[in-house]
Design a protein around this motif. Structure first.
Motif, PDB file in Angstrom:
ATOM      1  N   PRO A 115       0.818  -1.205   0.000  1.00 25.36           N
ATOM      2  CA  PRO A 115       0.000   0.000   0.000  1.00 25.36           C
ATOM      3  C   PRO A 115       0.854   1.259   0.000  1.00 25.36           C
ATOM      4  O   PRO A 115       1.951   1.281   0.571  1.00 25.36           O
ATOM      5  CB  PRO A 115      -0.797  -0.114   1.295  1.00 25.36           C
ATOM      6  CG  PRO A 115       0.109  -0.882   2.208  1.00 25.36           C
ATOM      7  CD  PRO A 115       0.815  -1.879   1.316  1.00 25.36           C
ATOM      8  N   HIS A 116       0.364   2.307  -0.658  1.00 28.25           N
ATOM      9  CA  HIS A 116       1.051   3.592  -0.677  1.00 28.25           C
ATOM     10  C   HIS A 116       0.372   4.532   0.320  1.00 28.25           C
ATOM     11  O   HIS A 116      -0.854   4.467   0.492  1.00 28.25           O
ATOM     12  CB  HIS A 116       0.997   4.223  -2.068  1.00 28.25           C
ATOM     13  CG  HIS A 116       1.625   3.386  -3.124  1.00 28.25           C
ATOM     14  ND1 HIS A 116       1.402   3.597  -4.477  1.00 28.25           N
ATOM     15  CD2 HIS A 116       2.465   2.318  -3.059  1.00 28.25           C
ATOM     16  CE1 HIS A 116       2.072   2.707  -5.179  1.00 28.25           C
ATOM     17  NE2 HIS A 116       2.727   1.925  -4.332  1.00 28.25           N
ATOM     18  N   PRO A 117       1.114   5.438   0.944  1.00 29.79           N
ATOM     19  CA  PRO A 117       0.464   6.464   1.764  1.00 29.79           C
ATOM     20  C   PRO A 117      -0.483   7.301   0.896  1.00 29.79           C
ATOM     21  O   PRO A 117      -0.291   7.440  -0.310  1.00 29.79           O
ATOM     22  CB  PRO A 117       1.633   7.310   2.272  1.00 29.79           C
ATOM     23  CG  PRO A 117       2.839   6.454   2.104  1.00 29.79           C
ATOM     24  CD  PRO A 117       2.580   5.583   0.915  1.00 29.79           C
ATOM     25  N   LEU A 118      -1.498   7.853   1.516  1.00 27.53           N
ATOM     26  CA  LEU A 118      -2.371   8.771   0.791  1.00 27.53           C
ATOM     27  C   LEU A 118      -1.560  10.000   0.391  1.00 27.53           C
ATOM     28  O   LEU A 118      -0.689  10.457   1.154  1.00 27.53           O
ATOM     29  CB  LEU A 118      -3.541   9.205   1.666  1.00 27.53           C
ATOM     30  CG  LEU A 118      -4.771   8.297   1.730  1.00 27.53           C
ATOM     31  CD1 LEU A 118      -4.433   6.903   2.247  1.00 27.53           C
ATOM     32  CD2 LEU A 118      -5.861   8.919   2.590  1.00 27.53           C
ATOM     33  N   PRO A 119      -1.799  10.555  -0.795  1.00 25.77           N
ATOM     34  CA  PRO A 119      -1.087  11.775  -1.181  1.00 25.77           C
ATOM     35  C   PRO A 119      -1.291  12.870  -0.135  1.00 25.77           C
ATOM     36  O   PRO A 119      -2.349  12.960   0.496  1.00 25.77           O
ATOM     37  CB  PRO A 119      -1.732  12.154  -2.520  1.00 25.77           C
ATOM     38  CG  PRO A 119      -2.252  10.859  -3.056  1.00 25.77           C
ATOM     39  CD  PRO A 119      -2.709  10.080  -1.855  1.00 25.77           C
ATOM     40  N   GLU A 120      -0.295  13.714   0.036  1.00 24.14           N
ATOM     41  CA  GLU A 120      -0.326  14.691   1.122  1.00 24.14           C
ATOM     42  C   GLU A 120      -1.541  15.606   1.053  1.00 24.14           C
ATOM     43  O   GLU A 120      -2.191  15.861   2.077  1.00 24.14           O
ATOM     44  CB  GLU A 120       0.952  15.537   1.103  1.00 24.14           C
ATOM     45  CG  GLU A 120       1.036  16.542   2.233  1.00 24.14           C
ATOM     46  CD  GLU A 120       2.352  17.296   2.254  1.00 24.14           C
ATOM     47  OE1 GLU A 120       2.325  18.542   2.338  1.00 24.14           O
ATOM     48  OE2 GLU A 120       3.410  16.639   2.189  1.00 24.14           O
ATOM     49  N   ASP A 121      -1.888  16.123  -0.136  1.00 23.62           N
ATOM     50  CA  ASP A 121      -3.022  17.044  -0.216  1.00 23.62           C
ATOM     51  C   ASP A 121      -4.324  16.330   0.104  1.00 23.62           C
ATOM     52  O   ASP A 121      -5.218  16.888   0.762  1.00 23.62           O
ATOM     53  CB  ASP A 121      -3.094  17.733  -1.580  1.00 23.62           C
ATOM     54  CG  ASP A 121      -3.004  16.789  -2.766  1.00 23.62           C
ATOM     55  OD1 ASP A 121      -2.802  15.567  -2.573  1.00 23.62           O
ATOM     56  OD2 ASP A 121      -3.131  17.266  -3.910  1.00 23.62           O
ATOM     57  N   VAL A 122      -4.446  15.084  -0.316  1.00 23.07           N
ATOM     58  CA  VAL A 122      -5.637  14.290   0.002  1.00 23.07           C
ATOM     59  C   VAL A 122      -5.720  14.049   1.503  1.00 23.07           C
ATOM     60  O   VAL A 122      -6.778  14.213   2.124  1.00 23.07           O
ATOM     61  CB  VAL A 122      -5.602  12.945  -0.748  1.00 23.07           C
ATOM     62  CG1 VAL A 122      -6.723  12.024  -0.269  1.00 23.07           C
ATOM     63  CG2 VAL A 122      -5.716  13.174  -2.251  1.00 23.07           C
ATOM     64  N   ALA A 123      -4.601  13.669   2.095  1.00 24.14           N
ATOM     65  CA  ALA A 123      -4.606  13.301   3.512  1.00 24.14           C
ATOM     66  C   ALA A 123      -4.858  14.504   4.415  1.00 24.14           C
ATOM     67  O   ALA A 123      -5.628  14.416   5.382  1.00 24.14           O
ATOM     68  CB  ALA A 123      -3.287  12.630   3.873  1.00 24.14           C
TER      69      ALA A 123
END
Length: 259
Positions: free
Chosen positions: A150-158
């Motif tokens: 799994p990848h971390p959620l993109p910063e702007d999304v998170a």
């Protein structure tokens, strides 16, 4: 103070996360892979769930202001998704296109039914778009974890996701059934929030700084992605750096004001 994402950015992020979700499904060795973060589901179940959600919310937005969602577009009433991968992905692409087209036609301020009537989020197409970003982002994480990467959620999304969850899923005027408490959430990217819980309900506040504030009952610090993933019950609480009485976070996760 950081602002919420603008409507064009929300539409772009829905499209981007839908593309990442598609890629995860396309690269999976089988649609029968179990989804560890959604017990009892296979990858096929996950695609069907999320695709039906895109179609339902497209219909909700198209219907405009209403007291209930269109009955014929309840997820359980929709036809099953295709079982063959190529057809399933075509169906998925169409599901997302329907949602994006409905949102573009409606614009951010058009009213519509939502389940979060008593929260701090408005009942508008813009709020639907904001919430769908998070739904697709978190389920993309679910799809990726079926293959162990799994990848971390993109910063702007998170970063927007922490704020969106607190204002949509937590904010309420229903009384908190436990001892009053403040919970602070600190994203290492530089944003913080406080959730105040008492007899008047739950009230989130964005914090420009914690200086001068009363100490919270507990605080959590992590990447914004990990905060969102904990809020959505994807990772355990000990994945976050905790201070104070961490049990209050568990009480929050177990609280369902509507029950």
């Amino acid at each position: 103070m950081a602002k919420t994402l603008e409507f064009p950015a929300l539409l772009r992020l829905i499209d981007e996360r839908a593309t990442a979700f598609r890629a995860a499904v396309l690269s999976a060795p089988s649609l029968d892979l179990p989804v560890p973060t959604c017990p009892g589901w296979t990858l096929l179940d996950l695609v069907e769930h999320l695709g039906k959600g895109q179609r339902k919310w497209a219909a909700v937005v198209n219907a405009g202001p209403a007291a209930a969602p269109p009955a014929e577009f309840a997820p359980d009433g929709l036809a099953p998704a295709p079982r063959e991968r190529e057809a399933l992905l075509t169906w998925w692409d169409d599901s997302t296109a329907r949602l994006l087209n409905a949102l573009r036609e409606a614009g951010p301020d058009r009213g519509c039914w939502t389940w979060w009537g008593v929260s701090e989020s408005p009942q508008t197409a813009g709020a639907v778009a904001r919430h769908r970003v998070q739904e697709v982002a978190v389920h993309t994480y679910d799809a990726q974890i079926t293959q162990g990467a799994p990848h971390p959620l993109p910063e702007d999304v998170a970063l927007d996701g922490v704020d969106e969850f607190l204002t949509t899923c937590c904010a309420t005027t229903i009384a908190w059934p436990h001892k009053p408490a403040d919970l602070d959430f600190h994203a290492i990217e530089g944003r913080s929030w406080r959730l105040s819980l008492d007899a008047e309900g739950a009230r989130p506040t964005r914090l420009p700084t914690s200086e001068g504030l009363d100490a919270p009952a507990a605080s959590a610090r992590a990447t914004a992605s990990d905060v969102v993933l904990w809020l959505y019950n994807r990772i355990p609480l000990d994945s976050l750096e905790l201070r104070g009485d961490g049990r209050v976070f568990e009480l929050l996760r177990d609280w369902n004001p509507d029950e």
